[in-house]
Design a protein around this motif. Structure first.
Motif, short mmCIF file in Angstrom:
data_model
loop_
_atom_site.label_atom_id
_atom_site.label_comp_id
_atom_site.label_asym_id
_atom_site.label_seq_id
_atom_site.Cartn_x
_atom_site.Cartn_y
_atom_site.Cartn_z
N THR A 130 0.81 1.73 -19.13
CA THR A 130 -0.19 1.60 -18.07
C THR A 130 -1.32 2.61 -18.30
O THR A 130 -1.13 3.65 -18.94
CB THR A 130 0.46 1.85 -16.69
N PRO A 132 -4.21 4.49 -16.07
CA PRO A 132 -4.79 4.74 -14.74
C PRO A 132 -6.31 4.78 -14.71
O PRO A 132 -6.90 4.55 -13.66
CB PRO A 132 -4.21 6.10 -14.34
N GLU A 284 7.48 -1.80 -12.18
CA GLU A 284 6.45 -0.74 -12.13
C GLU A 284 5.16 -1.19 -12.83
O GLU A 284 4.06 -0.93 -12.37
CB GLU A 284 6.99 0.49 -12.86
N GLU A 287 3.31 -3.89 -10.85
CA GLU A 287 2.60 -3.27 -9.70
C GLU A 287 1.31 -2.59 -10.17
O GLU A 287 0.28 -2.67 -9.50
CB GLU A 287 3.51 -2.25 -9.01
N TRP A 288 1.37 -1.95 -11.35
CA TRP A 288 0.15 -1.33 -11.88
C TRP A 288 -0.90 -2.41 -12.17
O TRP A 288 -2.08 -2.25 -11.85
CB TRP A 288 0.45 -0.52 -13.15
N ASN A 291 -2.44 -3.55 -8.91
CA ASN A 291 -3.42 -2.55 -8.42
C ASN A 291 -4.69 -2.60 -9.24
O ASN A 291 -5.79 -2.42 -8.72
CB ASN A 291 -2.83 -1.14 -8.49
N THR A 292 -4.54 -2.83 -10.56
CA THR A 292 -5.72 -2.86 -11.43
C THR A 292 -6.57 -4.10 -11.16
O THR A 292 -7.80 -4.01 -11.12
CB THR A 292 -5.28 -2.77 -12.91
#
Ligand code: SR1
Ligand code: MG
Length: 405
Positions: A130, A132, A284, A287-288, A291-292
């Motif tokens: 991932t 951020p 996980e 979910e990333w 969100n992205t």
């Protein structure tokens, strides 16, 4: 040593000589390593290292046909378009595009900054890594390269000159065929449908008249709306990344077209990553990605509004209702174009590893159908996708449909 005064396709030894002859930090180099590292569909990419000084550069050369298939006979001048696009994008989005050291129109090659300390984003995503900072970086890149090459910001005569510079008929034709036509009509018989999904593809793509109408509208929009200088192939294989840096490469498909094409490509390729994550139950990671997806559209909206207020020069564009109208159209285009990218990478010639490497085959087939369901929703209902959350809802709905079928 060849003189490099007439075009020929180089091998690694030629590239070593070429760099010694053309790049001053390599002039007296005795100990050079050169590796062909390209994994794209079109060109040859070499990493050249001076083992004594650790200086390194990338040399990219265009051949007379596409790497992926000799069927695509292409002019090598495409390297000039790519290099000019990189130069312009480097000034508009510094830190997000490699620096160009040399453009050689005779050899149809360029020499640029070596970014190979970074990883190709698609490769990292297939390992469920991932990033951020990705949403921040990609939205900086898109707002700066798209809005600031549009008539909202540029003097209209200057913009028309740029449109001329970036006329790119051969590469546009590839997209017109592979993205906008073949996935729905298979008119050249080049599609590769995974055995097990033939009936689904027949029903949802080949026989779907309602979908064909919307696709036709999108194709003509792509061909006829010279809105901004697009990257033109902004998928996760065109992005180098690590935890701190993101760099956009490979704009050989650059031309003036609708902004939503680039943004839609990013959204679709995040969806491929999500579908893979879902297939391997990487909660996980998915979910990333969710969100992205959310952040990319949200940040694009915020930054686009700010950049418009700061940079708009066109008098009639200094109007907040017009700005909202313009942005809503970009978001609508984004949805339609994302749907097209999703469909063409599942059934077309140029596929994506996120999906093709899913095992066992039943899970790949399911992931493919999921992408095609989302594609259909995006193309048929683009007005419903003005927020990243709408994409996440479409994914959840497609999962549910798959369960109910
Ligand atoms: C013949 S080129 C096939 C695909 O590869 C490029 O990366 C573009 O996405 C193109 O559609
Ligand atoms: Mg490429």
């Amino acid at each position: 040593m060849p003189s490099f005064e007439q075009y020929f396709l180089m091998n690694t030894d030629h590239v070593k000589d070429y760099v010694k002859a053309n790049i001053h930090t390599f002039k007296n180099a005795q100990n050079i390593t050169c590796l062909e590292i390209g994994d794209g569909n079109l060109n040859y990419v070499y990493r050249v290292l001076n083992n004594d000084t650790n200086d390194s550069v990338i040399v990219k050369q265009a051949g007379t046909t596409a790497r992926i298939s000799d069927e695509f006979i292409l002019s090598t001048t495409r390297n000039k378009i790519e290099t000019e696009a990189l130069k312009l994008q480097h000034t508009l989005a510094p830190g997000l595009v490699p620096e160009i050291y040399l453009l050689d129109e005779t050899m149809s090659c360029c020499v640029m900054e070596d970014l190979s300390h970074l990883t190709i984003m698609r490769t990292a995503l297939t390992n469920f890594e991932t990033f951020p900072k990705f949403a921040e970086h990609i939205t900086d890149f898109m707002v700066n390269t798209l809005l600031r090459t549009s008539d909202v910001v540029l003097n209209h005569k200057d913009k028309k000159e740029l449109v001329r510079t970036f006329i790119n008929p051969e590469l546009c034709e590839i997209s017109e065929d592979l993205v906008f036509t073949e996935p729905f009509h298979n008119q050249f018989n080049r599609n590769e449908v995974t055995p097990g999904n033939e009936h689904f593809v027949q029903t949802h793509l080949y026989s779907n008249k309602e979908l064909h109408l919307e696709v036709a509208k999108l194709k003509f929009h792509f061909m006829n709306n010279s809105q901004s200088l697009l990257h033109g192939d902004l998928h996760t294989g065109s992005i180098f990344i690590d935890q701190n840096d993101t760099e956009m490469i490979d704009p050989e498909f650059a031309f003036f077209g609708p902004m939503g094409y680039d943004i839609g490509n990013i959204m679709a390729n995040l969806i491929f990553a999500w579908a893979r994550g879902d297939a391997y139950q990487q909660k996980e990671f998915t979910e990333w990605v969710e969100n992205t997806l959310f952040d990319v559209l949200d940040l694009f909206d915020t930054k686009f509004n700010k950049a418009w207020d700061e940079h708009a020069t066109e008098v009639v564009a200094k109007n907040s209702d017009f700005k909202q109208h313009y942005l809503q159209n970009i978001l609508k285009d984004t949805a339609g174009m994302a749907g097209l990218e999703l469909a063409r990478r599942i059934v077309g010639l140029a596929k994506v590893k996120d999906i093709t490497t899913i095992e066992p085959i039943e899970n790949r087939l399911k992931a493919e159908r999921l992408c095609l369901r989302v594609a259909q929703t995006l193309i048929l209902n683009p007005h419903d996708f003005s927020h990243g959350g709408d994409y996440v809802t479409a994914l959840q709905n497609a999962l549910q449909e798959e369960k109910n079928d």
